[in-house]
Design an enzyme around this catalytic site. Structure first.
Site, PDB file in Angstrom:
ATOM      1  N   CYS A   2       0.717  -0.987   0.111  1.00  0.00           N
ATOM      2  CA  CYS A   2      -0.033  -0.232  -0.217  1.00  0.00           C
ATOM      3  C   CYS A   2       0.625   1.196   0.186  1.00  0.00           C
ATOM      4  O   CYS A   2       2.248   0.603  -0.015  1.00  0.00           O
ATOM      5  CB  CYS A   2      -0.453  -0.063   1.148  1.00  0.00           C
ATOM      6  SG  CYS A   2      -1.754  -1.552   1.790  1.00  0.00           S
ATOM      7  N   ARG A  27       3.641   0.667  -7.329  1.00  0.00           N
ATOM      8  CA  ARG A  27       3.479   0.049  -6.524  1.00  0.00           C
ATOM      9  C   ARG A  27       2.413  -1.014  -5.797  1.00  0.00           C
ATOM     10  O   ARG A  27       3.389  -2.043  -5.168  1.00  0.00           O
ATOM     11  CB  ARG A  27       3.636   0.403  -4.583  1.00  0.00           C
ATOM     12  CG  ARG A  27       4.886   1.559  -4.450  1.00  0.00           C
ATOM     13  CD  ARG A  27       4.796   2.479  -2.960  1.00  0.00           C
ATOM     14  NE  ARG A  27       4.028   1.220  -2.244  1.00  0.00           N
ATOM     15  CZ  ARG A  27       5.597   1.035  -1.526  1.00  0.00           C
ATOM     16  NH1 ARG A  27       6.905   1.750  -1.732  1.00  0.00           N
ATOM     17  NH2 ARG A  27       5.580   0.683  -0.109  1.00  0.00           N
ATOM     18  N   TRP A  84      -3.217  -2.020  -1.321  1.00  0.00           N
ATOM     19  CA  TRP A  84      -3.398  -3.479  -2.127  1.00  0.00           C
ATOM     20  C   TRP A  84      -4.490  -4.438  -0.834  1.00  0.00           C
ATOM     21  O   TRP A  84      -3.619  -4.965   0.164  1.00  0.00           O
ATOM     22  CB  TRP A  84      -2.063  -3.783  -2.066  1.00  0.00           C
ATOM     23  CG  TRP A  84      -1.545  -5.193  -2.700  1.00  0.00           C
ATOM     24  CD1 TRP A  84      -1.793  -6.419  -2.055  1.00  0.00           C
ATOM     25  CD2 TRP A  84      -1.347  -5.335  -4.731  1.00  0.00           C
ATOM     26  NE1 TRP A  84      -1.630  -7.072  -2.804  1.00  0.00           N
ATOM     27  CE2 TRP A  84      -0.763  -7.333  -4.069  1.00  0.00           C
ATOM     28  CE3 TRP A  84      -0.579  -4.887  -5.236  1.00  0.00           C
ATOM     29  CZ2 TRP A  84      -0.684  -7.920  -4.929  1.00  0.00           C
ATOM     30  CZ3 TRP A  84      -1.519  -5.450  -6.100  1.00  0.00           C
ATOM     31  CH2 TRP A  84      -0.996  -6.792  -6.752  1.00  0.00           C
ATOM     32  N   ASN A 110      -0.760   0.842   6.601  1.00  0.00           N
ATOM     33  CA  ASN A 110       0.112  -0.132   5.584  1.00  0.00           C
ATOM     34  C   ASN A 110       0.299  -1.298   6.411  1.00  0.00           C
ATOM     35  O   ASN A 110       1.220  -1.235   7.667  1.00  0.00           O
ATOM     36  CB  ASN A 110       1.715   0.701   4.715  1.00  0.00           C
ATOM     37  CG  ASN A 110       0.784   1.007   3.665  1.00  0.00           C
ATOM     38  OD1 ASN A 110       0.279   1.445   3.733  1.00  0.00           O
ATOM     39  ND2 ASN A 110       2.372   1.843   3.345  1.00  0.00           N
ATOM     40  N   GLY A 111       0.871  -2.408   5.875  1.00  0.00           N
ATOM     41  CA  GLY A 111       1.014  -3.401   6.521  1.00  0.00           C
ATOM     42  C   GLY A 111       0.091  -4.229   7.519  1.00  0.00           C
ATOM     43  O   GLY A 111      -1.436  -4.488   6.720  1.00  0.00           O
ATOM     44  N   GLU A 492      15.024 -23.234 -11.002  1.00  0.00           N
ATOM     45  CA  GLU A 492      14.614 -21.372 -10.716  1.00  0.00           C
ATOM     46  C   GLU A 492      15.685 -20.745 -11.492  1.00  0.00           C
ATOM     47  O   GLU A 492      15.823 -19.574 -11.622  1.00  0.00           O
ATOM     48  CB  GLU A 492      13.362 -21.103  -8.996  1.00  0.00           C
ATOM     49  CG  GLU A 492      13.495 -19.832  -9.394  1.00  0.00           C
ATOM     50  CD  GLU A 492      12.481 -19.055 -10.127  1.00  0.00           C
ATOM     51  OE1 GLU A 492      11.845 -19.689 -10.724  1.00  0.00           O
ATOM     52  OE2 GLU A 492      12.692 -18.254 -10.506  1.00  0.00           O
ATOM     53  N   LYS A 496      16.033 -17.947 -13.900  1.00  0.00           N
ATOM     54  CA  LYS A 496      16.532 -16.527 -13.775  1.00  0.00           C
ATOM     55  C   LYS A 496      17.238 -16.681 -14.939  1.00  0.00           C
ATOM     56  O   LYS A 496      17.147 -14.925 -15.077  1.00  0.00           O
ATOM     57  CB  LYS A 496      16.705 -16.155 -12.610  1.00  0.00           C
ATOM     58  CG  LYS A 496      15.368 -16.084 -11.781  1.00  0.00           C
ATOM     59  CD  LYS A 496      14.932 -15.275 -11.462  1.00  0.00           C
ATOM     60  CE  LYS A 496      13.691 -14.840 -12.229  1.00  0.00           C
ATOM     61  NZ  LYS A 496      12.947 -15.799 -11.735  1.00  0.00           N
ATOM     62  N   GLU A 499      16.252 -16.203 -18.464  1.00  0.00           N
ATOM     63  CA  GLU A 499      15.285 -14.825 -19.093  1.00  0.00           C
ATOM     64  C   GLU A 499      16.014 -12.914 -18.704  1.00  0.00           C
ATOM     65  O   GLU A 499      15.075 -13.010 -19.682  1.00  0.00           O
ATOM     66  CB  GLU A 499      13.623 -15.345 -18.532  1.00  0.00           C
ATOM     67  CG  GLU A 499      13.664 -15.283 -16.332  1.00  0.00           C
ATOM     68  CD  GLU A 499      12.069 -15.130 -16.491  1.00  0.00           C
ATOM     69  OE1 GLU A 499      11.557 -14.856 -17.108  1.00  0.00           O
ATOM     70  OE2 GLU A 499      12.676 -15.346 -14.499  1.00  0.00           O
ATOM     71  N   HIS A 515      24.228 -38.636 -17.247  1.00  0.00           N
ATOM     72  CA  HIS A 515      23.549 -39.782 -18.209  1.00  0.00           C
ATOM     73  C   HIS A 515      23.287 -38.994 -19.161  1.00  0.00           C
ATOM     74  O   HIS A 515      22.469 -39.096 -20.125  1.00  0.00           O
ATOM     75  CB  HIS A 515      22.377 -41.051 -18.014  1.00  0.00           C
ATOM     76  CG  HIS A 515      22.548 -41.112 -16.419  1.00  0.00           C
ATOM     77  ND1 HIS A 515      22.791 -41.830 -17.029  1.00  0.00           N
ATOM     78  CD2 HIS A 515      22.501 -41.008 -15.395  1.00  0.00           C
ATOM     79  CE1 HIS A 515      23.053 -42.851 -15.353  1.00  0.00           C
ATOM     80  NE2 HIS A 515      22.024 -42.236 -14.811  1.00  0.00           N
ATOM     81  N   LYS A 614       4.767  -9.944 -18.161  1.00  0.00           N
ATOM     82  CA  LYS A 614       4.426 -10.981 -16.704  1.00  0.00           C
ATOM     83  C   LYS A 614       3.034 -11.443 -16.700  1.00  0.00           C
ATOM     84  O   LYS A 614       3.621 -12.197 -16.178  1.00  0.00           O
ATOM     85  CB  LYS A 614       4.703  -8.761 -15.801  1.00  0.00           C
ATOM     86  CG  LYS A 614       3.864  -9.596 -14.544  1.00  0.00           C
ATOM     87  CD  LYS A 614       5.532  -9.377 -13.466  1.00  0.00           C
ATOM     88  CE  LYS A 614       5.496 -10.040 -12.513  1.00  0.00           C
ATOM     89  NZ  LYS A 614       6.905 -10.149 -11.957  1.00  0.00           N
TER      90      LYS A 614
HETATM   91  C1  G6P Z   1       5.023 -15.419 -16.887  1.00  0.00           C
HETATM   92  C2  G6P Z   1       6.404 -14.654 -16.580  1.00  0.00           C
HETATM   93  C3  G6P Z   1       7.178 -15.228 -15.328  1.00  0.00           C
HETATM   94  C4  G6P Z   1       6.445 -16.655 -14.045  1.00  0.00           C
HETATM   95  C5  G6P Z   1       4.859 -17.391 -15.024  1.00  0.00           C
HETATM   96  C6  G6P Z   1       3.910 -17.884 -14.661  1.00  0.00           C
HETATM   97  O1  G6P Z   1       5.830 -15.873 -18.004  1.00  0.00           O
HETATM   98  O2  G6P Z   1       7.167 -14.557 -17.028  1.00  0.00           O
HETATM   99  O3  G6P Z   1       7.694 -14.942 -14.597  1.00  0.00           O
HETATM  100  O4  G6P Z   1       6.116 -17.534 -13.507  1.00  0.00           O
HETATM  101  O5  G6P Z   1       4.364 -16.115 -16.302  1.00  0.00           O
HETATM  102  O6  G6P Z   1       2.664 -16.710 -13.889  1.00  0.00           O
HETATM  103  P1  G6P Z   1       2.081 -16.511 -12.524  1.00  0.00           P
HETATM  104  O7  G6P Z   1       1.194 -14.976 -12.705  1.00  0.00           O
HETATM  105  O8  G6P Z   1       1.146 -17.868 -12.770  1.00  0.00           O
HETATM  106  O9  G6P Z   1       2.634 -17.647 -11.738  1.00  0.00           O
END
Ligand code: G6P
Length: 619
Positions: A2, A27, A84, A110-111, A492, A496, A499, A515, A614
């Site tokens: 928030c 934010r 939020w 906030n919080g 993961e 990162k 991407e 293998h 996103k």
């Molecule tokens: C997109 C984003 C990823 C995310 C994936 C799933 O590909 O670039 O960063 O992990 O979607 O998104 P979600 O909102 O379902 O977690």
């Protein structure tokens, strides 16, 4: 997260406050509101949706048609807020500011106030009436309870009764030249003008008016007047606070002084995890997930759990799978949502399907949820966005509370999802009687320590990770190796890296390396091994030896103090020690930073990498 803006001074402040909220829009928020004090009376206007709706509601838009003719410009003191949602749905009633029974105390917060349920019950018994479902409204009533003419004293007394992590600002109709604010963990900063003073959750809110700031520290209560701010500790003793001059541009200010949103969000992970877990762990021996509203018999009658998700959320699910199976002894299957929906899955009423999606809008995940529902399964969504489509498709919802994530590469939403999966695993273990009370207490204590461990690990590893990135950023290929709970961390980390740096990267179960992938290794290959303490550490160390025998450059992530790893790896990055099942949440931090520094050294735009969005809403 928030946003808060408060003003007291000589100028009409309605437009100043709304302009301040606009600077906090980055934010993320789902509703907004403003309260203005004029002539002994406080007028509040709130609106769901974006700030255009609030502007229309206060009559600020061109014709003001359809708006309520309130809060006319002369007020020179006021509060404003973007919300939020975390407690209570996205409604006008739940938007801030909130007021007490007499409509004289108005607050924005906030919080999270962790003990809100007990305070609400106490205040209710004393005859207080509530008009929202929020934890924040409690604060206005607490101040009302203690007010006897001394406003700052009433706020201090209210503050003493609250637990949690939050910041709030209060305004009282009988004190037209004073705001009183308090901070416990969540940020709060004062902006000093000429005959006017601002208070906000972040500097961009007032940067157009002043660059002289004073930061509020934890546990402080401050009194803000047009002449400045008086800082006191919780007991009321005055604390000196020197003003500082900020030289940030507006763009830098939005990023909190970090060079990118991604780096800012990496640093927000301790807070995001704290927000996600703290009030679900109200006692040392109890996980409270009553918000799910699930049949209490469900944990015991479950046949199995199926987790569906995409991208980073899928990796959070994989960590969750290990934790749930380890602790609750329920079989867990994990599926990529876009595969699950097309493979005619065997699924039915005895299954719990957990859909993980930070946005709550990913098309494949939503389709998988629908399919599971049609086949009679109980469907739970784990999401970061209230009101998102996933919340409407699910029987139960567990929210992460990471706030808006702007960087396309998920960071703080990942660690918050992992934290939420730990909560679920622990809750299931408890409800199924799979854990002794001592084990429950042990895991809760370890979970509660995680925000601190994240907080200390990031600065402790950052410089070293940058040095390593300088050495390896021209690598043509990165391999990540892990076993057991370290494997999703590797998946993961590799995601990162690919991407945001566009360097081909793969993650493998370390035992599988021989293998096939071993053929890829030579002295130019950086190999990242997650070698945190766990029952499989010896196995990982043998894999490290295999890799080094091919001349590859081993970068290991190890648990603080484990020198055995340092003896066999080329570079070792130590992360804070936790229960081994919880290590992924700290082990991922250097891997996020490694991808980050490599991409920055290559001059890439980490916040908006090519070809990526996103949220993927198109099937
Ligand atoms: C997109 C984003 C990823 C995310 C994936 C799933 O590909 O670039 O960063 O992990 O979607 O998104 P979600 O909102 O379902 O977690």
């Amino acid at each position: 997260m928030c946003g808060i803006v408060g003003y007291v001074g000589k100028r009409p402040c309605r437009d100043l406050l709304i302009a301040g909220l606009e600077k906090l829009e980055y934010r993320g928020y789902d509703s907004a509101g403003i309260a203005l004090l004029d002539d002994g009376h406080i007028e509040t206007v709130r609106a769901v949706g974006n700030l255009a709706n609030l502007r229309a509601a206060v009559g600020l838009d061109a014709d003001g048609e359809g708006s309520v003719a309130v809060a006319a410009p002369p007020a020179q003191i006021g509060l404003a807020h973007t919300r939020w949602a975390t407690h209570g749905q996205v409604t006008e009633e739940n938007a801030h500011p909130h007021n007490d029974c007499t409509d004289t105390v108005h607050i924005v917060l906030n919080g999270i106030v962790e003990n809100h349920s007990e305070l609400r019950a106490e205040l209710g018994a004393e005859g207080h009436h509530f008009s929202s479902e929020t934890d924040a409204e409690i604060v206005a009533h607490l101040i009302e309870r203690h007010y006897d003419g001394d406003f700052p004293a009433a706020v201090r007394a209210a503050f003493a009764e609250m637990r949690g992590h939050y910041a709030f600002v209060a305004m009282h109709a009988a004190h037209p030249d004073m705001l009183v604010a308090a901070r416990q963990e969540c940020p709060l900063v004062v902006g000093l003008g000429e005959g006017e003073t601002f208070v906000a959750s972040a500097i961009p809110a007032f940067l157009a008016h002043t660059r002289r700031v004073q930061y509020v520290a934890n546990g402080e209560v401050i009194t803000i007047t047009p002449d400045g701010a008086t800082f006191t500790d919780a007991a009321g003793a005055v604390v000196e606070r020197e003003p500082e001059e900020v030289d940030w541009s507006e763009d830098e200010a939005e990023k909190g002084g970090y060079e990118t949103f991604m780096l800012k969000e990496i640093h927000e992970q301790a807070d995001a995890v704290a927000e996600t877990i703290t009030d679900r762990l109200p006692e040392l021996d109890r996980v409270d997930l009553s918000e799910l509203g699930l049949d209490p018999e469900l944990p015991r009658r479950l046949r199995r759990i199926v987790i569906v998700a995409c991208g980073t959320s899928y990796h959070a699910g994989l960590v969750g799978r290990y934790a749930i199976e380890q602790w609750a002894r329920v079989p867990v299957e994990m599926d990529i949502a876009s595969e699950f929906r097309y493979r005619n899955p065997v699924i039915g009423p005895e299954d719990l399907v957990i859909a993980i999606t930070q946005s709550g809008e990913t098309a494949d995940t939503l389709a998988a949820m629908r399919l599971a529902r049609e086949r009679g399964a109980t469907v739970m969504a784990l999401t970061n966005v209230m009101g998102s489509q996933a919340t409407r498709e699910a029987h139960a919802v567990l929210f992460t509370r990471a706030g808006l994530e702007i960087g396309v590469a998920a960071t703080k939403t990942f660690t918050s999802q992992v934290a939420a999966m730990y909560l679920l695993g622990l809750w299931l273990a408890h409800e199924r009687g799979a854990f002794s009370p001592a084990s429950v207490r042990h895991v809760i204590a370890e979970l509660k320590a995680l925000p601190h461990q994240i907080q200390v690990t990031i600065p402790a590893v950052n410089d070293r990770v940058r040095e390593i990135a300088e050495r390896v950023h021209r690598g043509r290929f990165f391999l990540y190796l892990g076993r057991n709970i370290g494997l999703p961390v590797c998946l993961e980390g590799a995601l990162k890296m690919k991407e945001i740096s566009y360097i081909p990267s793969d993650a493998y179960a370390a035992g599988e390396m021989k293998h096939g992938p071993i053929a890829l290794l030579d002295s130019s290959t950086p190999v990242v091994c997650v070698a945190t303490d766990s029952p499989v550490l010896d196995k990982i160390l043998s894999n490290v030896a295999e890799v080094r025998a091919r001349g590859a450059d081993v970068i290991a992530v190890a648990t603080e103090g484990n020198e055995r790893v340092a003896e066999v790896a080329d570079e070792t990055i130590f992360v804070a020690r936790t229960d081994w099942v919880l290590q992924p949440i700290v082990a991922i931090l250097p891997l996020q930073l490694l991808a980050y520094h490599v991409a920055r050294l290559l001059g890439l735009n980490v916040d908006q990498p090519r070809n990526l969005a996103k949220t993927v809403t198109v099937e």
